[in-house]
Write a protein that holds these residues in place. Structure first.
Motif, PDB file in Angstrom:
ATOM      1  N   ASP A   1       0.808  -1.213   0.000  1.00 20.42           N
ATOM      2  CA  ASP A   1       0.000   0.000   0.000  1.00 20.42           C
ATOM      3  C   ASP A   1       0.846   1.270   0.000  1.00 20.42           C
ATOM      4  OD1 ASP A   1       0.954  -0.512   2.569  1.00 20.42           O
ATOM      5  OD2 ASP A   1      -0.773   0.436   3.552  1.00 20.42           O
ATOM      6  N   TRP A   2       2.153   1.141  -0.195  1.00 15.58           N
ATOM      7  CA  TRP A   2       3.040   2.288  -0.190  1.00 15.58           C
ATOM      8  C   TRP A   2       3.239   2.837  -1.600  1.00 15.58           C
ATOM      9  CZ3 TRP A   2       7.829   2.065   3.567  1.00 15.58           C
ATOM     10  CH2 TRP A   2       7.367   1.942   4.883  1.00 15.58           C
ATOM     11  N   VAL A   3       3.566   4.122  -1.643  1.00 16.84           N
ATOM     12  CA  VAL A   3       4.026   4.795  -2.853  1.00 16.84           C
ATOM     13  C   VAL A   3       5.527   5.028  -2.697  1.00 16.84           C
ATOM     14  CG1 VAL A   3       3.861   6.910  -4.234  1.00 16.84           C
ATOM     15  CG2 VAL A   3       1.804   5.923  -3.210  1.00 16.84           C
ATOM     16  N   VAL A   4       6.277   4.861  -3.775  1.00 16.98           N
ATOM     17  CA  VAL A   4       7.721   5.090  -3.742  1.00 16.98           C
ATOM     18  C   VAL A   4       8.055   6.225  -4.704  1.00 16.98           C
ATOM     19  CG1 VAL A   4      10.002   4.125  -4.211  1.00 16.98           C
ATOM     20  CG2 VAL A   4       8.266   2.729  -3.065  1.00 16.98           C
ATOM     21  N   ILE A   5       8.828   7.197  -4.216  1.00 17.74           N
ATOM     22  CA  ILE A   5       9.265   8.339  -5.019  1.00 17.74           C
ATOM     23  C   ILE A   5      10.773   8.444  -4.885  1.00 17.74           C
ATOM     24  CG2 ILE A   5       8.836  10.761  -5.584  1.00 17.74           C
ATOM     25  CD1 ILE A   5       6.718   9.416  -2.850  1.00 17.74           C
ATOM     26  N   GLY A   6      11.460   8.769  -5.960  1.00 17.70           N
ATOM     27  CA  GLY A   6      12.908   8.904  -5.900  1.00 17.70           C
ATOM     28  C   GLY A   6      13.417   9.850  -6.959  1.00 17.70           C
ATOM     29  N   ASN A   7      14.728   9.848  -7.167  1.00 16.92           N
ATOM     30  CA  ASN A   7      15.332  10.758  -8.141  1.00 16.92           C
ATOM     31  C   ASN A   7      14.889  10.451  -9.567  1.00 16.92           C
ATOM     32  OD1 ASN A   7      17.754  10.041  -5.945  1.00 16.92           O
ATOM     33  ND2 ASN A   7      17.472  12.228  -6.300  1.00 16.92           N
ATOM     34  N   GLY A   8      14.656   9.179  -9.864  1.00 18.59           N
ATOM     35  CA  GLY A   8      14.160   8.790 -11.176  1.00 18.59           C
ATOM     36  C   GLY A   8      12.676   8.476 -11.103  1.00 18.59           C
ATOM     37  N   ALA A   9      11.958   8.779 -12.171  1.00 17.54           N
ATOM     38  CA  ALA A   9      10.518   8.512 -12.188  1.00 17.54           C
ATOM     39  C   ALA A   9      10.256   7.017 -12.066  1.00 17.54           C
ATOM     40  CB  ALA A   9       9.906   9.041 -13.480  1.00 17.54           C
ATOM     41  N   ALA A  10       9.169   6.679 -11.342  1.00 22.85           N
ATOM     42  CA  ALA A  10       8.813   5.270 -11.174  1.00 22.85           C
ATOM     43  C   ALA A  10       8.352   4.689 -12.505  1.00 22.85           C
ATOM     44  CB  ALA A  10       7.722   5.144 -10.119  1.00 22.85           C
ATOM     45  N   GLU A  11       8.944   3.558 -12.852  1.00 17.81           N
ATOM     46  CA  GLU A  11       8.535   2.839 -14.038  1.00 17.81           C
ATOM     47  C   GLU A  11       7.807   1.579 -13.598  1.00 17.81           C
ATOM     48  OE1 GLU A  11      12.399   2.539 -16.006  1.00 17.81           O
ATOM     49  OE2 GLU A  11      11.741   4.107 -17.403  1.00 17.81           O
ATOM     50  N   GLY A  12       7.169   0.837 -14.558  1.00 19.06           N
ATOM     51  CA  GLY A  12       6.359  -0.346 -14.237  1.00 19.06           C
ATOM     52  C   GLY A  12       6.945  -1.208 -13.143  1.00 19.06           C
ATOM     53  N   GLY A  13       6.474  -2.216 -12.831  1.00 13.54           N
ATOM     54  CA  GLY A  13       6.912  -3.113 -11.783  1.00 13.54           C
ATOM     55  C   GLY A  13       5.787  -4.035 -11.426  1.00 13.54           C
ATOM     56  N   GLU A  14       6.085  -4.989 -10.659  1.00 15.96           N
ATOM     57  CA  GLU A  14       5.081  -5.973 -10.267  1.00 15.96           C
ATOM     58  C   GLU A  14       4.912  -5.952  -8.752  1.00 15.96           C
ATOM     59  OE1 GLU A  14       6.230  -9.761 -11.718  1.00 15.96           O
ATOM     60  OE2 GLU A  14       6.138  -9.191 -13.847  1.00 15.96           O
ATOM     61  N   GLY A  15       3.661  -5.962  -8.320  1.00 16.99           N
ATOM     62  CA  GLY A  15       3.377  -6.013  -6.887  1.00 16.99           C
ATOM     63  C   GLY A  15       3.965  -4.817  -6.174  1.00 16.99           C
ATOM     64  N   ALA A  16       4.788  -5.092  -5.182  1.00 15.58           N
ATOM     65  CA  ALA A  16       5.341  -4.032  -4.343  1.00 15.58           C
ATOM     66  C   ALA A  16       6.759  -3.664  -4.738  1.00 15.58           C
ATOM     67  CB  ALA A  16       5.318  -4.475  -2.883  1.00 15.58           C
ATOM     68  N   VAL A  17       7.200  -4.028  -5.924  1.00 18.84           N
ATOM     69  CA  VAL A  17       8.545  -3.710  -6.398  1.00 18.84           C
ATOM     70  C   VAL A  17       8.469  -2.497  -7.324  1.00 18.84           C
ATOM     71  CG1 VAL A  17      10.557  -4.515  -7.665  1.00 18.84           C
ATOM     72  CG2 VAL A  17       9.286  -6.107  -6.205  1.00 18.84           C
ATOM     73  N   TRP A  18       9.197  -1.464  -6.962  1.00 15.99           N
ATOM     74  CA  TRP A  18       9.215  -0.215  -7.720  1.00 15.99           C
ATOM     75  C   TRP A  18      10.588  -0.053  -8.373  1.00 15.99           C
ATOM     76  CZ3 TRP A  18       5.146   3.573  -7.391  1.00 15.99           C
ATOM     77  CH2 TRP A  18       4.103   3.202  -6.549  1.00 15.99           C
ATOM     78  N   ARG A  19      10.591   0.177  -9.672  1.00 16.48           N
ATOM     79  CA  ARG A  19      11.834   0.413 -10.413  1.00 16.48           C
ATOM     80  C   ARG A  19      11.853   1.874 -10.834  1.00 16.48           C
ATOM     81  NH1 ARG A  19      10.182  -4.705 -11.519  1.00 16.48           N
ATOM     82  NH2 ARG A  19      11.754  -6.336 -11.153  1.00 16.48           N
ATOM     83  N   LEU A  20      12.886   2.560 -10.422  1.00 16.31           N
ATOM     84  CA  LEU A  20      13.020   3.981 -10.724  1.00 16.31           C
ATOM     85  C   LEU A  20      13.928   4.167 -11.931  1.00 16.31           C
ATOM     86  CD1 LEU A  20      13.385   5.400  -7.096  1.00 16.31           C
ATOM     87  CD2 LEU A  20      11.314   4.881  -8.386  1.00 16.31           C
ATOM     88  N   ARG A  21      13.524   5.046 -12.813  1.00 18.47           N
ATOM     89  CA  ARG A  21      14.271   5.276 -14.051  1.00 18.47           C
ATOM     90  C   ARG A  21      15.705   5.719 -13.740  1.00 18.47           C
ATOM     91  NH1 ARG A  21      11.146   9.461 -17.059  1.00 18.47           N
ATOM     92  NH2 ARG A  21       9.589   7.779 -17.118  1.00 18.47           N
ATOM     93  N   GLU A  22      16.646   5.284 -14.553  1.00 20.20           N
ATOM     94  CA  GLU A  22      18.053   5.647 -14.343  1.00 20.20           C
ATOM     95  C   GLU A  22      18.216   7.153 -14.372  1.00 20.20           C
ATOM     96  OE1 GLU A  22      22.256   5.166 -16.702  1.00 20.20           O
ATOM     97  OE2 GLU A  22      21.039   3.358 -16.450  1.00 20.20           O
ATOM     98  N   THR A  23      19.006   7.641 -13.429  1.00 25.59           N
ATOM     99  CA  THR A  23      19.186   9.087 -13.292  1.00 25.59           C
ATOM    100  C   THR A  23      20.351   9.583 -14.143  1.00 25.59           C
ATOM    101  OG1 THR A  23      20.800   9.001 -11.489  1.00 25.59           O
ATOM    102  CG2 THR A  23      18.461   8.842 -10.886  1.00 25.59           C
ATOM    103  N   LYS A  24      20.457  10.868 -14.246  1.00 23.43           N
ATOM    104  CA  LYS A  24      21.682  11.511 -14.713  1.00 23.43           C
ATOM    105  C   LYS A  24      22.733  11.366 -13.611  1.00 23.43           C
ATOM    106  CE  LYS A  24      19.907  13.222 -18.555  1.00 23.43           C
ATOM    107  NZ  LYS A  24      20.362  12.790 -19.889  1.00 23.43           N
ATOM    108  N   PRO A  25      23.991  11.667 -13.910  1.00 23.11           N
ATOM    109  CA  PRO A  25      25.019  11.542 -12.852  1.00 23.11           C
ATOM    110  C   PRO A  25      24.681  12.396 -11.631  1.00 23.11           C
ATOM    111  CG  PRO A  25      26.057  11.760 -15.006  1.00 23.11           C
ATOM    112  CD  PRO A  25      24.599  12.007 -15.223  1.00 23.11           C
ATOM    113  N   LEU A  26      24.707  11.751 -10.466  1.00 27.00           N
ATOM    114  CA  LEU A  26      24.398  12.421  -9.201  1.00 27.00           C
ATOM    115  C   LEU A  26      25.542  12.234  -8.214  1.00 27.00           C
ATOM    116  CD1 LEU A  26      20.718  11.185  -8.541  1.00 27.00           C
ATOM    117  CD2 LEU A  26      21.457  13.188  -9.855  1.00 27.00           C
ATOM    118  N   ALA A  27      25.723  13.226  -7.356  1.00 28.94           N
ATOM    119  CA  ALA A  27      26.579  13.046  -6.192  1.00 28.94           C
ATOM    120  C   ALA A  27      25.836  12.184  -5.171  1.00 28.94           C
ATOM    121  CB  ALA A  27      26.927  14.401  -5.577  1.00 28.94           C
TER     122      ALA A  27
END
Length: 825
Positions: free
Chosen positions: A152-178
């Motif tokens: 029931d959670w939402v996941v947010i990160g530096n990369g936009a959330a892309e598809g996934g199954e169930g409770a697994v969230w895959r975030l889009r690859e970022t630009k170079p970050l510190a």
């Protein structure tokens, strides 16, 4: 854990290049721990020894190019590596601990509904408590992050959330970050989404704050969109990252953090009750400030921590510039004077003062000691001076050059100045030495007899700072003359100035960084001139200048109280009214006035609040002045039966404050300080407001109860309860020192200097510094307190965060003691 030194960072940067980071986090392992798997793709330029940074509960496995290494080699949160030249993949599997001090991966429970929320704050050296890494700002890499979370959670990160199954969230690859910009926020967040100029926008807040999120979203999105348009128009580089999400997270240590694509802000910005214009302006400024960081700090990142100003000074300046140019908050520079520059001037007066740039930071932790109002407010003022020096066109051309030349890489002060020099065709060595690389604030004063403007340079930090500024004069509240000039020597002759006017004000437009000292005639005219003064920027300069003169022992604190009574009833600028009122009650009366005059002065402030409240309720019901006046009354009145108890019951309130739980906690806190509220009543109120804010209000009110038992319990809770969050500790400290009977808390003065430093073992630097500052016994401005404080600073085992807090608090205490000695009779 040893703090990374500059020498170590340079050695690693010479040896290593990090090409990619893969991080898998499992947040579905309970409330205490989470799983962390990291794959680091890097190359070594030569054969050499180095180390990874990792701070686990348990290190399960570490593999180099598929070969298992000995996990027992981990020591002091560093894992040693012996690499041969070439490409490598390092995989680390670990169990990590959630934090409760706002650093690393912080987990908080919302008492309103029992939901848990997580946010990542990897600033400075906290990233290794979330994932294994080479933790320094100049080894940037793209990140691919996967998060397993409750369903029931939402996941947010530096990369936009892309598809996934169930409770697994895959975030889009970022630009170079510190490393210090990498974040993950997760929980059953409510959200509002929008789009602007091809950029997907998201606002997130706790489920229990859904109504507040949705109510405030239109204004926050309007500021976000206006900021994007403005920055795109002047930077010449489009927003360089992914979706733009803003997460209002519970118990966030700072105001906000500029993580690329996922800005984290404190969720107190989702105001629950009545909100003033100055509070909305502050929020708008924070939104614009963090967006400016997408270019300054995120796209181009400091090479080492001693150039931290490059992030903060520019974001500070750009946010105010943006608000004035692109939003309805056109008085943002007035707010900057009242709320930001006064903070910076206080930092300049402290022994911990430092240059804007070029301060030596031999290791990462020492850089945090220079992260203050100088980095923000003075830096922004210096940027304004640079623009006056070069011209705005050259300045913007230099910015575009700097951003383009160093995109997705790192830069230093020298790189920035080189870009400015190319754009302006001028050398900036002497200007940089004076303004950026030398500490101190000049004092400006006008000598009427000789018609001169004088610059007094601080003896401890001599520098030849050229000032672009103006001087204005006023009579009957109206401007009678103004001149703009460059002060490049210690004196300059003033031309075209009405020096017979009652009020002469140097730096009237607040264009430079300086202490504006009023001459005796101008000081004597304030009681009649300030209440009628039409120029709100000049009013702000006067109020902040008086704070400086008070701290320097040049004005009697009673003058400020008198001015409050005379000028604030007619004050229409929200920032001035709010800031001046808080300064009068929280500093001038509480600290500077002699103890036997404080009660009467607070009574005068309560009467002042009642006067403004009556006028505002009739002329502008529900407006900011009504709110500020009610808060002033609630903080200062001792009328328990006639005012405080009815307000606590929701009776006789202005309509805009009916049902406002945040205001009610101010009232309950004052009732507790007056000894008119028992712990059982506070607990009853907390149960009626089962929210994080209600919990914090209850902690402050309980700590304020004026009995020996309540004080003993509060002090033990503050100093020994390791289950308390960063916010809870600050809330307890905020209520502790307040009773009229000072003898109740006098024994804790000495205990502060032993018990607070002992908290260094279980609190992170940011939280510890805030607690040490809030809990300092500043109310007891005596030579005896100073002696204890100085003895504390003489210790050689004092934690750096505590030391900085004590240094700054002691500097203010010394100012108060000196003022009382001079004006106490």
């Amino acid at each position: 854990m040893p703090s990374l030194t500059l020498a170590e960072a340079r050695a690693r940067a010479d040896l290593l290049t990090v090409s990619a980071m893969e991080v898998d986090l499992d947040l579905d392992q309970g409330a205490e721990h989470f799983g962390s798997v990291t794959r680091i793709h890097l190359s070594a330029a030569t054969d050499g020894e180095t180390f990874l940074d990792i701070d686990p509960v348990t290190l399960h496995a570490i593999r180099l190019d598929g070969r298992d290494l000995d996990t027992g080699m981990l020591a002091d949160k560093r894992y040693p590596l012996d690499l041969v030249a070439g490409e490598h993949v390092i995989e680390v599997e670990a169990t990590m601990a959630y934090s409760h001090d706002g650093e690393g991966l912080h987990r908080a429970t919302d008492p309103a509904d029992g939901n848990d929320y997580v946010y990542g704050h990897t600033f400075l050296d906290a990233a290794p408590s979330v994932f294994a890494c080479v933790d320094q700002p100049d080894l940037k890499a793209p990140y691919r992050v996967t998060v397993t979370a409750p369903s029931d959670w939402v996941v947010i990160g530096n990369g936009a959330a892309e598809g996934g199954e169930g409770a697994v969230w895959r975030l889009r690859e970022t630009k170079p970050l510190a490393t210090y910009f990498v974040t993950v926020c997760a929980g059953p967040y409510a959200q509002v989404r929008d789009e602007h100029d091809g950029i997907s926008l998201g606002l997130y807040g706790r489920a229990s704050l859904r109504a507040e999120l949705e109510a405030h979203a239109p204004e926050m999105l309007e500021v976000t969109k206006a900021s994007f348009d403005y920055f795109h128009s002047i930077f010449g580089v489009r927003y360089p990252f992914d979706d733009y999400d803003q997460v209002f997270a519970p118990e966030f240590n700072a105001g906000a953090m500029e993580n690329p694509g996922c800005v984290v802000l404190r969720d107190s910005y989702l105001f629950r009750g009545a909100v003033s214009r100055s509070e909305r302006l502050t929020r708008a400024n924070t939104i614009s400030h963090e967006m400016a960081h997408m270019w300054f700090g995120d796209l181009v990142t400091l090479r080492w921590w001693d150039d931290l100003w490059l992030n903060e000074s520019f974001a500070e300046y750009m946010a105010h510039r943006c608000l004035v140019a692109a939003t309805d908050f056109t008085d943002a520079w007035v707010d900057s004077t009242m709320a930001r520059k006064s903070w910076g001037y206080a930092a300049e007066r402290s022994p911990s003062t430092h240059p804007v740039a070029g301060s030596s930071a031999p290791d990462a932790r020492s850089a945090l000691a220079n992260f203050d109002g100088i980095s923000y407010a003075k830096g922004a003022a210096v940027i304004r001076q640079l623009i006056e020096y070069l011209g705005d066109e050259a300045f913007l051309a230099g910015i575009r050059d700097f951003l383009t030349r160093h995109s997705f890489g790192n830069a230093s002060l020298a790189d920035f100045l080189a870009a400015m020099e190319r754009a302006a065709g001028t050398d900036l060595d002497s200007w940089s030495t004076a303004w950026l690389e030398t500490a101190g604030v000049d004092a400006l004063s006008v000598e009427r007899e000789s018609a001169t403007l004088t610059r007094a340079v601080p003896e401890d930090h001599p520098a030849d700072r050229p000032h672009q500024l103006d001087v204005a004069t006023y009579s009957g509240g109206r401007e009678t003359s103004r001149t703009a000039l460059t002060l490049s020597e210690d004196t300059a002759t003033l031309h075209g100035i009405d020096l017979d006017a009652p009020l002469v004000l140097p730096n009237a437009g607040d264009l430079t960084w300086a202490t504006s000292l009023l001459d005796e005639r101008s000081l004597g005219a304030l009681l009649t001139e300030l209440p009628s003064l039409e120029d709100e920027q000049a009013r702000a300069v006067i109020w902040v200048g008086l704070r400086d003169q008070l701290a320097l022992g040049l004005v009697d604190p009673r003058l400020l109280v008198d001015l409050g009574e005379r000028a604030l009833p007619g004050e229409r600028n929200d920032s001035i009214l709010a800031s001046a009122g808080m300064h009068l009650t929280g500093k001038v009366i509480r600290n500077y006035l002699p103890e036997d005059e404080q009660a009467a002065a607070r009574s005068r402030m309560a009467d002042l609040g009642e006067r403004i409240l009556a006028e505002a309720s009739a002329a502008d019901p529900g407006g900011s002045r009504e709110l500020h006046a009610a808060r002033l009354v609630a903080r200062t009145t001792t009328d328990v039966e006639g005012r405080l108890r009815p307000w606590a019951k929701g009776e006789d309130l202005p309509p805009s404050l009916v049902g406002d739980d945040d205001f009610r906690w101010i009232v309950l806190g004052q009732l507790a300080r007056q000894g008119a509220l028992r712990a059982e009543e506070i607990e009853q109120a907390r149960r009626a407001d089962r929210t994080m804010t209600g919990n914090l209000g209850a902690l402050t009110a309980t700590a304020a109860i004026p009995t020996a038992d309540a004080k003993a319990a509060a002090w033990a809770d503050l100093t020994t309860n390791r289950e308390r969050s960063n916010y809870e500790l600050v809330a307890i400290a905020a209520g502790f020192w307040g009773p009229e009977d000072r003898d109740l808390v006098r024994p804790y003065i000495e205990r502060y200097f032993t018990d607070i430093p002992a908290m260094a073992g279980h609190l992170g630097d940011s939280a510890l510094g805030r607690v040490a500052s809030m809990a300092y016994p500043s109310r007891f401005a005596t030579p005896e307190t100073l002696e204890l404080s100085r003895a504390c600073l003489a210790r050689d085992d004092l934690d750096m965060a505590v030391r900085r807090a004590v240094v700054d608090a002691q500097a203010e205490l010394e100012q108060v003691v000196a003022s009382r000695a001079r004006y106490g009779a």
